[in-house]
Design an enzyme around this catalytic site. Structure first.
Site, short mmCIF file in Angstrom:
data_model
loop_
_atom_site.label_atom_id
_atom_site.label_comp_id
_atom_site.label_asym_id
_atom_site.label_seq_id
_atom_site.Cartn_x
_atom_site.Cartn_y
_atom_site.Cartn_z
NE ARG A 180 33.32 38.23 31.31
CZ ARG A 180 34.21 38.35 32.27
NH1 ARG A 180 33.84 38.74 33.48
NH2 ARG A 180 35.49 38.08 32.05
CE LYS A 188 40.75 41.05 36.13
NZ LYS A 188 39.36 40.76 35.95
CG MET A 225 31.88 56.38 55.17
SD MET A 225 31.53 58.04 54.57
CE MET A 225 29.86 57.88 53.98
CE1 TYR A 254 24.78 57.32 62.04
CE2 TYR A 254 26.56 55.99 61.13
CZ TYR A 254 26.03 57.23 61.45
OH TYR A 254 26.74 58.35 61.18
C1 LIG Z 1 40.09 38.04 30.91
C2 LIG Z 1 40.67 37.64 32.23
N1 LIG Z 1 41.77 36.88 32.25
C3 LIG Z 1 42.33 36.47 33.41
C4 LIG Z 1 41.80 36.83 34.62
C5 LIG Z 1 42.45 36.33 35.89
O1 LIG Z 1 41.59 35.47 36.57
P1 LIG Z 1 41.97 34.91 38.01
O2 LIG Z 1 42.05 36.10 38.90
O3 LIG Z 1 40.83 34.03 38.36
O4 LIG Z 1 43.27 34.21 37.88
C6 LIG Z 1 40.66 37.63 34.65
C7 LIG Z 1 40.07 38.01 35.92
O5 LIG Z 1 38.90 38.07 36.14
C8 LIG Z 1 40.07 38.05 33.41
O6 LIG Z 1 38.98 38.81 33.39
#
Ligand SMILES: Cc1ncc(COP(=O)(O)O)c(C=O)c1O
Length: 386
Positions: free
Chosen positions: A136, A38, A313, A265
């Site tokens: 969550r 992700k 930036m 800056y």
């Molecule tokens: C639902 C879920 N599973 C697995 C992971 C992987 O976690 P990590 O990067 O700590 O291995 C994440 C990452 O935040 C997650 O949100």
């Protein structure tokens, strides 16, 4: 140096494969490794990293959102892709069209998926997420069996997975994760008693994969450690993981300043004595945190050079007074090795008051990604380069 590129991240795909194989060895043949890619593979580049992880033995990829899964599919990845986060009912068509594996926690979404799957003559595997204490995403444990019963009758869906996520697997004290694990085990047992036996049960992130074998079930979901980043600041990985990303730029100007010269800056740094400074074209517009102003450090000529003044930036200024022979276009290393020195993402995170995850994930598309194998460039992803 690649023509025209002044600021880039080198991504070592051999290191990704090394890390996946290390995880495979650690968990054993019976346990699947789901590579979490992700957020553009935590800034590393989802497609090349995802492909490398699969080549090294990961059997599935996981993303947070459906559009991330579509990016992987468009690049030709055919392995199962789990979408771990919330999807509204309107996302069902995308999920089915691209053969993504949704996580499902609302009946409305399940019904929309069922309708789309039926209309397309498909059967969609779904995973159900359980909130075992992180507050969550996910169903509360008592909701799981009624939910499975409600979706169990919907055509076009098959229950493939049940999963949860740990809030504190990285801390030295495993008690919190073990308490969540016990809650998850009870939810799983209740589901099984009610006649549901999802074949892919998973809970462990990188930290839990390293330390809690009792949390493996059939699969582990590892992210951060596949990138060679330490999953905890309280303990180090029990096996070797290799950093994947190096962040680099170039010396764009070298200047001798007199005492009393303001830098950047706000003139937050004024030279106390004559100094030699170098300019590098990287800033918060690349994802290099502005909080590193007057705090950060980079490598030039194999030595540490502290940041002077604010991170702008697009640019930073570093002190190279103690480094001889610094020239225009010399390499500047913000994360990674140069000579015998090494700045890890963990060190940058400490200086920026954040975690290593954010340091790499923050890197924006303006930072070219240069993918390497055996020290050779195999792919470049950069703005303006097709
Ligand atoms: C639902 C879920 N599973 C697995 C992971 C992987 O976690 P990590 O990067 O700590 O291995 C994440 C990452 O935040 C997650 O949100």
């Amino acid at each position: 140096m690649i023509e025209g590129i002044v600021t880039w991240a080198e991504i070592d795909l051999d290191a990704v494969e090394h890390n996946v194989r290390a995880f495979k060895r650690h968990v054993g043949e019976q346990v699947e490794v789901i590579a979490v890619v992700k957020a553009n593979a935590y800034g590393h580049g989802a497609v090349p990293v995802g492909k490398a992880a699969l080549a090294a033995g990961a059997t599935r990829l996981a993303v947070h959102r459906a559009i991330e899964g579509v990016e992987l599919r468009r690049a030709g990845i055919t392995a199962p892709i789990l979408v771990m986060g919330y999807t509204p009912p309107s996302g069902a068509a995308m999920m089915v069209a691209w053969d993504l594996t949704p996580s499902v926690t609302t009946l409305e979404f399940a019904q929309a998926l069922s309708a789309q799957a039926s209309a397309n003559g498909k059967r969609i595997p779904i995973h159900v997420k359980v909130d075992t204490g992180m507050s969550r995403y996910g169903l509360m444990p008592p909701e799981v069996v009624p939910f499975l019963q409600a979706v169990g009758g919907l055509p076009g869906l098959s229950l493939e997975g049940l999963f949860t996520h740990f809030a504190t697997a990285d801390s030295a004290d495993a008690a919190g994760a073990l308490a969540q694990l016990a809650i998850f085990q009870r939810a799983l047992a209740a589901a099984r008693e009610a006649g549901f036996s999802p074949p892919v049960v998973h809970a462990a992130n990188s930290a839990a994969t390293m330390r809690l074998p009792q949390a493996y079930f059939n699969a582990v979901r590892s992210g951060v450690a596949l990138y060679g980043l330490q999953p905890s600041v309280e303990w180090t990985a029990p096996f070797e993981i290799q950093p994947v990303l190096s962040l680099k730029s170039l010396v764009a100007r070298v200047r001798r300043l007199p005492a009393g010269a303001g830098i950047g800056y706000g003139f937050t740094y004024v030279t106390k004595e004559p100094a030699t400074v170098a300019l590098a074209p990287i800033g918060y517009g690349d994802g290099y945190h502005r909080v590193l102003s007057n705090q950060g450090v980079v490598l030039v000529g194999g030595q540490r050079a502290p940041l002077l003044g604010r991170v702008s930036m697009d640019q930073i200024v570093v002190d190279v007074s103690h480094i001889s022979g610094v020239q225009m276009d010399d390499e500047v290393v913000l994360i990674g090795r140069q000579g015998t020195e090494h700045i890890r993402a963990e060190e940058v995170a400490r200086m920026a008051g954040t975690i290593n995850y954010e340091v790499t994930t923050a890197l924006l598309p303006r930072v070219a990604r240069i993918f390497q194998r055996g020290g050779k460039v195999v792919e470049i992803k950069a703005l303006g380069i097709a």
